[in-house]
Design an enzyme around this catalytic site. Structure first.
Site, PDB file in Angstrom:
ATOM      1  N   HIS A 335       0.432  -1.074  -0.225  1.00 47.64           N
ATOM      2  CA  HIS A 335      -0.020   0.181  -0.183  1.00 47.64           C
ATOM      3  C   HIS A 335       0.829   1.535   0.675  1.00 47.64           C
ATOM      4  O   HIS A 335       2.289   1.301   0.184  1.00 47.64           O
ATOM      5  CB  HIS A 335      -0.394  -0.160   0.716  1.00 47.64           C
ATOM      6  CG  HIS A 335      -0.430   0.064   2.781  1.00 47.64           C
ATOM      7  ND1 HIS A 335       0.190   1.307   3.193  1.00 47.64           N
ATOM      8  CD2 HIS A 335      -0.340  -0.752   3.438  1.00 47.64           C
ATOM      9  CE1 HIS A 335       0.786   1.017   4.165  1.00 47.64           C
ATOM     10  NE2 HIS A 335       0.695  -0.423   4.617  1.00 47.64           N
ATOM     11  N   CYS A 352       2.910  -5.487   6.692  1.00 44.87           N
ATOM     12  CA  CYS A 352       2.825  -4.484   5.491  1.00 44.87           C
ATOM     13  C   CYS A 352       4.070  -4.196   4.160  1.00 44.87           C
ATOM     14  O   CYS A 352       4.397  -3.878   4.707  1.00 44.87           O
ATOM     15  CB  CYS A 352       1.706  -3.436   5.197  1.00 44.87           C
ATOM     16  SG  CYS A 352      -0.403  -3.979   6.175  1.00 44.87           S
TER      17      CYS A 352
END
Length: 406
Positions: A335, A352
């Site tokens: 992301h 992440c």
């Protein structure tokens, strides 16, 4: 005198003969006649060949289910057998005349369908057999298969005529636990137009994933074929779908994240590669290692530590994470990140893969460009992380399972 008596006896004989001939002629008439046409009370005299009882075949046909049966199971509910003879022909058709495939056994004593019958359908069975004398026996019966009272809902992650990356895994989820796994697996095929076949792998009793041995080739047309309406998936429960679901494999893109060097190398085939600085999971929350697949894409999403298990350290709640692409069900994304400067230098995330972006998301940022060049089904492989290897059922991560165990 003697000659006169002989003449009178001859005349009498002629008269009797005439009556007999007349009686014979009258007896052939269907209308009522004189007593001269009556037969001998003792039944004397020989019968003609046409009056003899016809010979009957000794072959005895048995069709299961019985004529007129209802609620017949579509699997293993139909069989034709013969005793004292051999089957010569068996045809089974539905109301539209569509025939059911099947073969007579090598010994000629039985016949079974070669395919499962349809539910809620009336069938006509015509069977013929001969005995040792060559005399034919025949039978015609009808029956109706059951209409399922219970069905199981089938859902997958494929959109009709959608386009996906080379790592796309077809994931089929069922609304109830499946007991007859082999029957369900036989009722679903996933195959490319180039002959590539995806093999199914069960994760528990309600999830079945399909992938080929190697990544799909770009441009391949793939079809998911469901033939489950007539399949008993569990006792008394049947599948709900018969349909074909086509999709296409897009261009090649495989990205490798090296958590040790904090870089992501994006390969689009041949010499077309790009290196993007990233930040991966920190030592307390290392990223998963292994081959994952982009499962969804969201231009903006909210990320909250309360929705992710086993997070260590500070909690977080970011309401506007840009350019987010989910890799695992446990919460791993690639992301955009506008609140950190760790890209290319250190691992600072909660697991992440963060890529530089602007608040609100910028299409000209590294994250924005990667997001716009990516599609569901693209491969993202993470290496050299301090974390464990991702499990095959965590997202579309079946590529981590060796083909021999798939």
């Amino acid at each position: 005198m003697g000659n006169g008596r002989r003449a009178r006896r001859a005349a009498a004989a002629l008269l009797v003969g005439g009556v007999m001939l007349l009686g014979t002629a009258c007896s052939s008439s269907s209308s009522g006649g004189s007593s001269g046409g009556s037969t001998d009370a003792k039944g004397g005299g020989s019968s003609s060949a046409s009056d003899a009882a016809p010979k009957v075949s000794t072959a005895q046909l048995t069709v299961t289910p019985a004529d007129g049966a209802a609620d017949v199971a579509p699997k293993d509910g139909l069989q034709v057998a013969v005793a004292s003879g051999k089957l010569t022909a068996v045809t089974v058709t539905d109301k539209n005349g569509k025939a059911v495939a099947g073969e007579i056994a090598a010994d000629g004593l039985s016949w079974k369908p070669g395919e499962q019958l349809a539910v809620g359908t009336t069938y006509t069975v015509n069977a013929q057999a001969v005995d040792s004398a060559g005399l034919v026996a025949a039978s015609t019966t009808t029956f109706t298969t059951l209409t399922p009272a219970k069905k199981i809902a089938t859902n997958d992650n494929i959109a009709d005529n959608g386009q996906y990356g080379v790592g796309m895994i077809v994931s089929v989820n069922f609304s109830k636990a499946v007991q007859n796994k082999a029957a369900v697996l036989a009722g679903i095929t996933v195959e490319g137009a180039d002959g590539t076949v995806a093999k199914g792998h069960w994760f528990g009793s309600s999830r079945l994933d399909f992938r080929p041995e190697n990544y799909w080739k770009p441009g391949t047309k793939v079809t998911v074929k469901y033939r489950l309406k007539n399949v008993e998936v569990s006792p008394g429960v049947y599948g709900d779908v018969d349909k074909d679901e086509p999709f296409t494999i897009g261009r090649y893109q495989v990205s490798t994240v090296d958590a040790a060097t904090h870089k992501m190398t994006v390969s689009r085939g041949g010499s077309d590669t790009q290196v993007i600085p990233i930040t991966a999971g920190n030592d307390q929350n290392p990223s998963w290692n292994g081959t994952m697949v982009v499962a969804t894409k969201e231009k903006m999403t909210r990320m909250n530590s309360a929705t992710v298990s086993n997070i260590k350290g500070d909690e977080y709640d970011v309401p506007d994470v840009p350019h987010a692409m989910r890799l695992t069900t446990s919460g791993t994304y690639v992301h955009g990140n506008y609140w950190s400067s760790a890209f290319g230098s250190t691992n600072a995330s909660h697991g992440c893969i963060g890529v530089s972006d602007a608040k609100g998301g910028s299409d000209s940022s590294a994250a924005g460009k990667f997001f716009n060049s990516s599609m569901v089904g693209d491969v993202v492989k993470i290496v050299n992380s301090k974390g464990q290897t991702v499990s095959g059922d965590n997202g579309l991560s079946g590529w981590t399972i060796p083909w021999s165990k798939w």
